[in-house]
Write a protein that holds these residues in place. Structure first.
Motif, PDB file in Angstrom:
ATOM      1  N   ALA A  87      21.931  16.488  -1.580  1.00 47.07           N
ATOM      2  CA  ALA A  87      22.481  16.315  -2.925  1.00 47.07           C
ATOM      3  C   ALA A  87      23.961  16.697  -2.965  1.00 47.07           C
ATOM      4  O   ALA A  87      24.777  15.970  -3.540  1.00 47.07           O
ATOM      5  CB  ALA A  87      21.690  17.147  -3.924  1.00 47.07           C
ATOM      6  N   ILE A  88      24.298  17.817  -2.340  1.00 52.31           N
ATOM      7  CA  ILE A  88      25.701  18.240  -2.309  1.00 52.31           C
ATOM      8  C   ILE A  88      26.527  17.279  -1.465  1.00 52.31           C
ATOM      9  O   ILE A  88      27.676  16.951  -1.816  1.00 52.31           O
ATOM     10  CB  ILE A  88      25.811  19.693  -1.809  1.00 52.31           C
ATOM     11  CG1 ILE A  88      25.233  20.630  -2.865  1.00 52.31           C
ATOM     12  CG2 ILE A  88      27.256  20.065  -1.497  1.00 52.31           C
ATOM     13  CD1 ILE A  88      25.130  22.074  -2.430  1.00 52.31           C
ATOM     14  N   ILE A 145      13.655  22.430   0.264  1.00 56.24           N
ATOM     15  CA  ILE A 145      14.652  22.755  -0.770  1.00 56.24           C
ATOM     16  C   ILE A 145      16.037  22.805  -0.158  1.00 56.24           C
ATOM     17  O   ILE A 145      17.000  22.268  -0.723  1.00 56.24           O
ATOM     18  CB  ILE A 145      14.299  24.086  -1.467  1.00 56.24           C
ATOM     19  CG1 ILE A 145      13.062  23.914  -2.330  1.00 56.24           C
ATOM     20  CG2 ILE A 145      15.469  24.600  -2.297  1.00 56.24           C
ATOM     21  CD1 ILE A 145      12.553  25.194  -2.945  1.00 56.24           C
ATOM     22  N   ILE A 146      16.144  23.429   1.002  1.00 56.57           N
ATOM     23  CA  ILE A 146      17.448  23.518   1.667  1.00 56.57           C
ATOM     24  C   ILE A 146      17.943  22.132   2.059  1.00 56.57           C
ATOM     25  O   ILE A 146      19.115  21.790   1.836  1.00 56.57           O
ATOM     26  CB  ILE A 146      17.358  24.444   2.898  1.00 56.57           C
ATOM     27  CG1 ILE A 146      17.125  25.882   2.435  1.00 56.57           C
ATOM     28  CG2 ILE A 146      18.615  24.350   3.759  1.00 56.57           C
ATOM     29  CD1 ILE A 146      16.778  26.847   3.544  1.00 56.57           C
ATOM     30  N   LEU A 185      18.279  13.228  -8.221  1.00 57.45           N
ATOM     31  CA  LEU A 185      17.149  12.456  -7.700  1.00 57.45           C
ATOM     32  C   LEU A 185      17.093  12.489  -6.173  1.00 57.45           C
ATOM     33  O   LEU A 185      16.005  12.585  -5.591  1.00 57.45           O
ATOM     34  CB  LEU A 185      17.210  11.016  -8.208  1.00 57.45           C
ATOM     35  CG  LEU A 185      16.912  10.830  -9.690  1.00 57.45           C
ATOM     36  CD1 LEU A 185      17.094   9.376 -10.087  1.00 57.45           C
ATOM     37  CD2 LEU A 185      15.530  11.322 -10.038  1.00 57.45           C
ATOM     38  N   ILE A 186      18.236  12.408  -5.519  1.00 59.64           N
ATOM     39  CA  ILE A 186      18.270  12.501  -4.055  1.00 59.64           C
ATOM     40  C   ILE A 186      17.742  13.850  -3.606  1.00 59.64           C
ATOM     41  O   ILE A 186      16.936  13.943  -2.675  1.00 59.64           O
ATOM     42  CB  ILE A 186      19.692  12.240  -3.522  1.00 59.64           C
ATOM     43  CG1 ILE A 186      20.037  10.764  -3.621  1.00 59.64           C
ATOM     44  CG2 ILE A 186      19.853  12.731  -2.083  1.00 59.64           C
ATOM     45  CD1 ILE A 186      21.480  10.440  -3.326  1.00 59.64           C
ATOM     46  N   GLY A 187      18.184  14.910  -4.263  1.00 62.70           N
ATOM     47  CA  GLY A 187      17.706  16.248  -3.922  1.00 62.70           C
ATOM     48  C   GLY A 187      16.214  16.402  -4.138  1.00 62.70           C
ATOM     49  O   GLY A 187      15.499  16.945  -3.291  1.00 62.70           O
ATOM     50  N   THR A 241      14.173  14.149  -1.614  1.00 62.45           N
ATOM     51  CA  THR A 241      14.274  14.711  -0.270  1.00 62.45           C
ATOM     52  C   THR A 241      13.380  15.931  -0.146  1.00 62.45           C
ATOM     53  O   THR A 241      12.671  16.097   0.850  1.00 62.45           O
ATOM     54  CB  THR A 241      15.734  15.085   0.048  1.00 62.45           C
ATOM     55  OG1 THR A 241      16.554  13.928  -0.081  1.00 62.45           O
ATOM     56  CG2 THR A 241      15.857  15.637   1.450  1.00 62.45           C
ATOM     57  N   TYR A 242      13.390  16.781  -1.174  1.00 64.95           N
ATOM     58  CA  TYR A 242      12.507  17.955  -1.173  1.00 64.95           C
ATOM     59  C   TYR A 242      11.041  17.527  -1.131  1.00 64.95           C
ATOM     60  O   TYR A 242      10.252  18.053  -0.358  1.00 64.95           O
ATOM     61  CB  TYR A 242      12.788  18.809  -2.409  1.00 64.95           C
ATOM     62  CG  TYR A 242      11.646  19.698  -2.817  1.00 64.95           C
ATOM     63  CD1 TYR A 242      11.300  20.803  -2.057  1.00 64.95           C
ATOM     64  CD2 TYR A 242      10.901  19.426  -3.957  1.00 64.95           C
ATOM     65  CE1 TYR A 242      10.247  21.616  -2.426  1.00 64.95           C
ATOM     66  CE2 TYR A 242       9.850  20.235  -4.335  1.00 64.95           C
ATOM     67  CZ  TYR A 242       9.525  21.330  -3.568  1.00 64.95           C
ATOM     68  OH  TYR A 242       8.478  22.123  -3.931  1.00 64.95           O
ATOM     69  N   LYS A 243      10.694  16.576  -1.970  1.00 62.19           N
ATOM     70  CA  LYS A 243       9.291  16.178  -2.103  1.00 62.19           C
ATOM     71  C   LYS A 243       8.756  15.533  -0.827  1.00 62.19           C
ATOM     72  O   LYS A 243       7.642  15.819  -0.399  1.00 62.19           O
ATOM     73  CB  LYS A 243       9.145  15.207  -3.283  1.00 62.19           C
ATOM     74  CG  LYS A 243       7.740  14.839  -3.607  1.00 62.19           C
ATOM     75  CD  LYS A 243       6.933  16.031  -4.060  1.00 62.19           C
ATOM     76  CE  LYS A 243       5.516  15.609  -4.369  1.00 62.19           C
ATOM     77  NZ  LYS A 243       4.618  16.721  -4.423  1.00 62.19           N
ATOM     78  N   PHE A 244       9.538  14.669  -0.211  1.00 69.00           N
ATOM     79  CA  PHE A 244       9.055  13.930   0.954  1.00 69.00           C
ATOM     80  C   PHE A 244       9.494  14.539   2.286  1.00 69.00           C
ATOM     81  O   PHE A 244       9.257  13.945   3.335  1.00 69.00           O
ATOM     82  CB  PHE A 244       9.486  12.470   0.870  1.00 69.00           C
ATOM     83  CG  PHE A 244       8.853  11.751  -0.282  1.00 69.00           C
ATOM     84  CD1 PHE A 244       7.480  11.601  -0.355  1.00 69.00           C
ATOM     85  CD2 PHE A 244       9.625  11.252  -1.316  1.00 69.00           C
ATOM     86  CE1 PHE A 244       6.884  10.958  -1.417  1.00 69.00           C
ATOM     87  CE2 PHE A 244       9.046  10.599  -2.385  1.00 69.00           C
ATOM     88  CZ  PHE A 244       7.672  10.453  -2.434  1.00 69.00           C
TER      89      PHE A 244
END
Length: 138
Positions: free
Chosen positions: A94-95, A87-88, A52-54, A57-60
Motif C-alpha cells: 500500500a505504501i 499485515i506487514i 484496497l491493495i493493502g 494483499t493481507y487477505k490473500f
C-alpha cells in the motif's frame, strides 16, 4: 464485541464500525478538498486504491505464508487471513503504491501529507466515537 445476523450472514459490529468510520472519513475529505476538484478526485482515487491493495494483499497473503493449509483445503484462502506477516506485506504494498502515485502526479507533497493526516485522524476519531457509542448502548 458481538455480531448480528442478516439472513445467513454473520456481521460483526466491528466491521460495521469500520465501514461507518470509512464513510465519515470519505465525506469529510470531500468537504476538506472541495477547493481543487481535480486534486480531490486523484487523491481519493489513490487513497482508496492503496487501502484496497493493502487489504487484499493481507487477505490473500495466506497463499504465500500458509501454503500447506491452502493446498490441503483450496477454499481455505477465503477464510484464512495473512496474520502479522500479511499485515506487514499489505502495508508495504500500500505504501509502495502510494509513493509511486505521489511521484506520478505532480501535486505538492505537503498537500498529500495534509490529506493523509487529515483522513487518518478523522478515521481514528470517528472509529473511537462509534465504538464508544456502541459500548454505551450495549
Amino acid at each position: 464485541m458481538g455480531a448480528f445476523l442478516i439472513g445467513p450472514l454473520l456481521v460483526k459490529y466491528e466491521w460495521v464500525i469500520v465501514l461507518l468510520s470509512g464513510f465519515v472519513t470519505y465525506f469529510t475529505l470531500l468537504q476538506v478538498l472541495r477547493d481543487s476538484e481535480e486534486y480531490k478526485k486523484v487523491f481519493l482515487n489513490v487513497i482508496l486504491n492503496s487501502v484496497l491493495i493493502g487489504y487484499f494483499t493481507y487477505k490473500f497473503s495466506s497463499i504465500f505464508f500458509q501454503t500447506e493449509n491452502i493446498l490441503s483445503s483450496p477454499m481455505g484462502f477465503l477464510y484464512f487471513s495473512g496474520g502479522r506477516k500479511g499485515i506487514i506485506l499489505g502495508t508495504f504494498f500500500a505504501i509502495f503504491y502510494l509513493v509511486l502515485a505521489i511521484k506520478k502526479y505532480n501535486y505538492p507533497l505537503n498537500k498529500w501529507i495534509q490529506g493523509i493526516v487529515y483522513g487518518s485522524v478523522t478515521f481514528m476519531l470517528s472509529y473511537w466515537l462509534f465504538r464508544t457509542l456502541l459500548i454505551l448502548l450495549f
